[in-house]
Write an enzyme that holds these catalytic residues in place. Sequence first.
Site, PDB file in Angstrom:
ATOM      1  N   ASP A  60     -16.834  76.627  -5.467  1.00  0.00           N
ATOM      2  CA  ASP A  60     -18.038  78.263  -4.412  1.00  0.00           C
ATOM      3  C   ASP A  60     -18.575  78.512  -5.966  1.00  0.00           C
ATOM      4  OD1 ASP A  60     -18.549  79.766  -3.305  1.00  0.00           O
ATOM      5  OD2 ASP A  60     -16.290  81.413  -3.371  1.00  0.00           O
ATOM      6  N   HIS A  83     -21.610  81.340   1.139  1.00  0.00           N
ATOM      7  CA  HIS A  83     -22.027  81.565   2.472  1.00  0.00           C
ATOM      8  C   HIS A  83     -23.131  82.213   2.756  1.00  0.00           C
ATOM      9  CE1 HIS A  83     -23.410  85.681  -0.534  1.00  0.00           C
ATOM     10  NE2 HIS A  83     -22.586  84.709  -1.835  1.00  0.00           N
ATOM     11  N   GLU A 132     -19.428  87.664   2.631  1.00  0.00           N
ATOM     12  CA  GLU A 132     -18.758  87.319   1.035  1.00  0.00           C
ATOM     13  C   GLU A 132     -19.481  88.953   0.752  1.00  0.00           C
ATOM     14  OE1 GLU A 132     -18.806  87.075  -2.949  1.00  0.00           O
ATOM     15  OE2 GLU A 132     -20.997  87.190  -1.606  1.00  0.00           O
ATOM     16  N   GLU A 133     -20.733  89.115   1.118  1.00  0.00           N
ATOM     17  CA  GLU A 133     -21.031  90.095   0.118  1.00  0.00           C
ATOM     18  C   GLU A 133     -19.908  91.791   0.115  1.00  0.00           C
ATOM     19  OE1 GLU A 133     -22.572  90.316  -1.695  1.00  0.00           O
ATOM     20  OE2 GLU A 133     -24.620  88.435  -2.138  1.00  0.00           O
ATOM     21  N   HIS A 177     -29.346  89.257  -7.014  1.00  0.00           N
ATOM     22  CA  HIS A 177     -29.604  90.691  -6.339  1.00  0.00           C
ATOM     23  C   HIS A 177     -30.344  91.346  -6.139  1.00  0.00           C
ATOM     24  CE1 HIS A 177     -24.701  91.031  -5.220  1.00  0.00           C
ATOM     25  NE2 HIS A 177     -25.382  90.326  -5.186  1.00  0.00           N
ATOM     26  N   ASP A 232     -24.085  85.336   3.792  1.00  0.00           N
ATOM     27  CA  ASP A 232     -25.309  86.554   4.091  1.00  0.00           C
ATOM     28  C   ASP A 232     -25.569  86.899   3.177  1.00  0.00           C
ATOM     29  OD1 ASP A 232     -22.465  86.380   3.006  1.00  0.00           O
ATOM     30  OD2 ASP A 232     -22.284  88.733   3.164  1.00  0.00           O
ATOM     31  N   ASP A 272     -28.309  83.233  -4.429  1.00  0.00           N
ATOM     32  CA  ASP A 272     -27.164  84.243  -3.896  1.00  0.00           C
ATOM     33  C   ASP A 272     -27.313  84.030  -2.313  1.00  0.00           C
ATOM     34  OD1 ASP A 272     -24.331  85.149  -3.453  1.00  0.00           O
ATOM     35  OD2 ASP A 272     -25.508  86.788  -4.483  1.00  0.00           O
TER      36      ASP A 272
END
Length: 483
Positions: free
Chosen positions: A212, A118, A185-186, A457, A120, A151
Amino acid sequence: MKKFGIGVLIALLLFVAYLLIKTFTFTSNQIEVQTVKGINIEDDAIGRFQEALRIKTISFENDENFDPKPFEDFNQFLKVNYPLVDSLLNHQNFSRFSHLYKWEGSDKSLKPIILIGHIDVVPIASPDKWSVDPFSGEIKDGKIWGRGTIDDKFSVVGILEAVEILLGEGFQPKRTIYLSFGHDEEIGGDEGAVLIAEHLKQQGIEAEYVLDEGYAITQKLIPGIETDVAMIGIGEKGSTTIEFTVDMEGGHSSQPARESAIDVLASAIAKLKETPLPPTISEAMHGFMDQLGPEMGFVNRMAFANRNIFKGMIISTYESASNAGNALVRTTTAPTIFEAGIKENVIPTFARAVVNFRIIPGQTAEDVMAHARETINDERVQASFYGFNSNPSPVSPMDSKGYQVINKTIKEIFSETLTAPNLVIAATDSRHFGEVSKNIYRFVPYHINEENISTFHGVDEHISIEDYKNAIRFYRQLILNSD
């Protein structure tokens, strides 16, 4: 009495013998694979990754904060930096900013594979706490720093680099390969992965496997094992959020009633925290114990070999070992929002709390709601589902071609690395592809350890340059092995 004592002794000896036999016959399940020689990765590949990290493709919970410009820039980044992918693969956009590439295989009888990443990233909560600009893509200490290094631009760019290399080598796959890159995705994937998965379903696509993000290669994070362990997610927990509200009389703070809306709601949330749903050992955890138990010391090996006997001890150990360990054996309860009051001398009439539960396989969102209502047992507290909700994913098999090829490729690229399945405790875009494939796996080829695990994150997210190069090698080898 003497005969009884002898009988007890014999039973005890038989029990000990049973434990020892089970333990010593609990032997390694790790496959033996020859490490392949790593291909050379040009420095330009690092520069492209840095460029991707500098594009602020942030997903915000509030739609009003969405800025399309960075996503438009990322579209252009893909076109300019991966000319062979752009010109030779079929390319479709979804919601303008999500991408599906199709690399047509020569053998239509083979099921395709789907590689997911992903675009984003999450917002930067505390930019002042970073030691570098979060969107600089800066290199220092042999590492690449910035939001998205872990991520998940790492996966997106790593996959694209591998495909671009293979196209440049003239490789033509027998098996069709899809590359799916969502842009939201987030925040749930509704405008990206959901639409891509629905499109593939409508096309009648049944994939051999889906790969994934999810787990990675852990370093000294598993008690009893010093060797690196690559964890392959074969399932992921569900996620449900419940909003709890209390509406009752307020008044002046000088004459407080015995209970206020805050008191009632705080008591309810405290009960939820003190009374979680019962723990369990999931199918993914059984696979974890089967693969890693034989590699551990005698005590852990004995416990995992005789898990029916030592189930309580195993669960208790994981519950107390760490927050992540606890999350592997139970549905977790996390209050995330608590709101009440407008002035210091006014007792509020209304209080609201939001609690997120991550659901272990075998339980459902409805089970969580029933548990919450029964535990609180107070008619003044109203409960309703809130926001995004999903049940746990099905658990994918370990004997599939997909798991086997991922397992083999890990060992070919990362020498002396153990592998094991496990349950992913966070949510990924792969959960939307359940009707496209029964074989969904979650693994990203980088190393996680005590030094960088909190940056996920968080602050100072970074990855080593060598991990990034090995990611390109991994995805290239995975495509070759899948053929």
